[in-house]
Design an enzyme around this catalytic site. Structure first.
Site, PDB file in Angstrom:
ATOM      1  CG  ASP A 182       6.838   2.271  -0.058  1.00 22.11           C
ATOM      2  OD1 ASP A 182       7.557   1.419  -0.625  1.00 22.11           O
ATOM      3  OD2 ASP A 182       6.215   2.032   0.991  1.00 22.11           O
ATOM      4  CE  LYS A 219      -2.867  -2.677   3.098  1.00 18.91           C
ATOM      5  NZ  LYS A 219      -2.989  -2.968   4.512  1.00 18.91           N
ATOM      6  N   GLY A 220       2.133   1.078   0.294  1.00 20.09           N
ATOM      7  CA  GLY A 220       3.021   2.226   0.523  1.00 20.09           C
ATOM      8  C   GLY A 220       3.106   3.231  -0.612  1.00 20.09           C
ATOM      9  CG  PHE A 259      11.096   2.046  10.159  1.00 21.37           C
ATOM     10  CD1 PHE A 259      11.155   0.974   9.286  1.00 21.37           C
ATOM     11  CD2 PHE A 259       9.854   2.554  10.496  1.00 21.37           C
ATOM     12  CE1 PHE A 259      10.002   0.415   8.759  1.00 21.37           C
ATOM     13  CE2 PHE A 259       8.694   2.007   9.980  1.00 21.37           C
ATOM     14  CZ  PHE A 259       8.774   0.929   9.113  1.00 21.37           C
ATOM     15  CB  VAL A 260      11.449   7.095   6.865  1.00 20.88           C
ATOM     16  CG1 VAL A 260      12.879   7.525   7.118  1.00 20.88           C
ATOM     17  CG2 VAL A 260      11.369   6.244   5.600  1.00 20.88           C
ATOM     18  CG  ASP A 315       3.009   0.706   7.102  1.00 22.43           C
ATOM     19  OD1 ASP A 315       3.806   0.530   6.160  1.00 22.43           O
ATOM     20  OD2 ASP A 315       2.634  -0.221   7.856  1.00 22.43           O
ATOM     21  CG  ASP A 347      15.423  -1.547   3.785  1.00 24.71           C
ATOM     22  OD1 ASP A 347      16.619  -1.226   3.836  1.00 24.71           O
ATOM     23  OD2 ASP A 347      14.788  -1.972   4.770  1.00 24.71           O
ATOM     24  NE  ARG A 356      -0.439   2.077   4.913  1.00 22.55           N
ATOM     25  CZ  ARG A 356       0.544   1.260   4.543  1.00 22.55           C
ATOM     26  NH1 ARG A 356       1.560   1.737   3.836  1.00 22.55           N
ATOM     27  NH2 ARG A 356       0.536  -0.004   4.886  1.00 22.55           N
TER      28      ARG A 356
HETATM   29  P1  IMP Z   1      12.963  -4.307   0.752  1.00 18.98           P
HETATM   30  O1  IMP Z   1      12.380  -5.565   0.228  1.00 18.98           O
HETATM   31  O2  IMP Z   1      13.904  -4.558   1.905  1.00 18.98           O
HETATM   32  O3  IMP Z   1      13.611  -3.449  -0.318  1.00 18.98           O
HETATM   33  O4  IMP Z   1      11.798  -3.511   1.434  1.00 18.98           O
HETATM   34  C1  IMP Z   1      10.944  -2.740   0.729  1.00 18.98           C
HETATM   35  C2  IMP Z   1       9.621  -2.574   1.422  1.00 18.98           C
HETATM   36  O5  IMP Z   1       9.766  -2.537   2.839  1.00 18.98           O
HETATM   37  C3  IMP Z   1       9.022  -1.250   1.034  1.00 18.98           C
HETATM   38  O6  IMP Z   1       8.133  -1.427  -0.019  1.00 18.98           O
HETATM   39  C4  IMP Z   1       8.334  -0.793   2.286  1.00 18.98           C
HETATM   40  O7  IMP Z   1       6.997  -1.228   2.269  1.00 18.98           O
HETATM   41  C5  IMP Z   1       9.050  -1.469   3.410  1.00 18.98           C
HETATM   42  N1  IMP Z   1      10.012  -0.547   4.070  1.00 18.98           N
HETATM   43  C6  IMP Z   1      11.363  -0.563   3.974  1.00 18.98           C
HETATM   44  N2  IMP Z   1      11.912   0.418   4.702  1.00 18.98           N
HETATM   45  C7  IMP Z   1      10.886   1.088   5.263  1.00 18.98           C
HETATM   46  C8  IMP Z   1      10.817   2.238   6.125  1.00 18.98           C
HETATM   47  O8  IMP Z   1      11.815   2.864   6.531  1.00 18.98           O
HETATM   48  N3  IMP Z   1       9.559   2.639   6.482  1.00 18.98           N
HETATM   49  C9  IMP Z   1       8.422   1.993   6.064  1.00 18.98           C
HETATM   50  N4  IMP Z   1       8.454   0.929   5.245  1.00 18.98           N
HETATM   51  C10 IMP Z   1       9.678   0.471   4.855  1.00 18.98           C
HETATM   52 MG    MG Z   2       6.132  -1.112  -0.047  1.00 16.60          MG
END
Ligand code: IMP
Ligand code: MG
Length: 182
Positions: free
Chosen positions: A102, A45-46, A154-155, A161, A105, A167
Site C-alpha cells: 500500500d 492488510k493494507g 499520515f494517510v 487504516d 514509508d 480502509r
Molecule cells: P515502513 O516500514 O515505515 O515503510 O512502513 C510501511 C507500512 O506502514 C505500510 O505497509 C503501512 O501499513 C504502514 N503505513 C506507513 N505510513 C502509513 C500511513 O500514512 N497510513 C497508513 N499506514 C501507513
Molecule cells: Mg502495509
C-alpha cells in the site's frame, strides 16, 4: 455522510485519480511482463483493496498470494520493528513475483520482506507500491512501480487504516487531528 468519511479533513487523491493511475500501472506491468504469468504477493492488510483493482488491470495470467507483517501497532509512527505474521501459502521458486504494497514509508517493512523472498529463488522479484512517502525513507529500497508520491503525513483510505479503520474509503485522505487525540 457516515462517520469514517466525516473524520476526513481533506482528500489528497480522489477516486478518479486512483482509478486512472491503477489502469496506467496495469498497462505498464502488462507491457513489461509480455504475457508471462505473474504471482502477485500482497502485503496484508493494507494492500488488499489496491491489489484487487490492480490485478484486474493487468492483462497477463495472474495468481495471488499474501503475506502479513506488522510494523506499526496502533501508532502512526514506525517503531522500526518488523514482526512476521503470515508466510506465503505456495513456493515462489522460478516464479515472476510482483510484491504489492500500500505505502512505503521508512522502507523497513519492504526491505525485510524483499530479503525474505529473495532467499526463495523467484525467477524475478519486483515491487509495486500505491503510495511512496519518499522523503521519509531510512532504508533504501528499489521500487519498480509507484502510484503516487505523497507528503510525509499520515494517510488513510483505499486499504490504508488508522487503528484498523477507514480502509474502505474510496479515496486517500488525511484525518482530522482530533481523531488522533480522541
Ligand atoms: P515502513 O516500514 O515505515 O515503510 O512502513 C510501511 C507500512 O506502514 C505500510 O505497509 C503501512 O501499513 C504502514 N503505513 C506507513 N505510513 C502509513 C500511513 O500514512 N497510513 C497508513 N499506514 C501507513
Ligand atoms: Mg502495509
Amino acid at each position: 455522510m457516515y462517520q469514517e468519511a466525516a473524520d476526513i479533513d481533506h482528500i489528497i487523491i480522489d477516486e478518479n485519480h486512483l482509478k486512472d493511475r491503477v489502469t496506467e500501472l496495469g498497462a505498464e506491468i502488462t507491457r513489461d511482463y509480455q504475457g508471462e504469468s505473474i504471482l502477485l504477493v500482497g502485503i496484508l492488510k493494507g494492500a488488499v483493496i489496491f491489489m484487487a483493482d490492480l490485478a484486474r488491470a493487468i492483462r497477463c495470467p495472474i495468481s495471488i498470494d499474501f503475506m502479513a507483517v506488522s510494523s506499526y501497532g496502533n501508532q502512526t509512527e514506525s517503531q522500526g520493528v518488523v514482526r512476521f505474521i503470515k508466510d506465503l501459502d505456495e513456493p515462489i521458486e522460478n516464479k515472476h513475483v510482483l510484491l504489492v504494497e500500500d505505502i512505503i514509508d521508512s522502507g523497513l517493512t519492504l526491505n525485510y520482506v524483499v530479503e525474505h523472498l529473495k532467499l526463495k529463488n523467484p525467477a524475478s522479484l519486483k515491487i509495486c507500491a500505491l503510495l511512496d512517502k519518499s522523503k521519509s525513507r531510512t532504508k533504501a529500497v528499489k521500487v519498480d512501480y509507484i502510484g503516487f508520491d505523497v507528503p510525509n503525513e499520515f494517510v488513510v483510505g483505499y486499504g490504508l487504516d488508522y487503528a484498523q479503520r477507514y480502509r474502505t474509503l474510496p479515496y486517500i485522505g488525511i484525518l482530522k487531528p482530533q481523531v488522533y487525540m480522541a
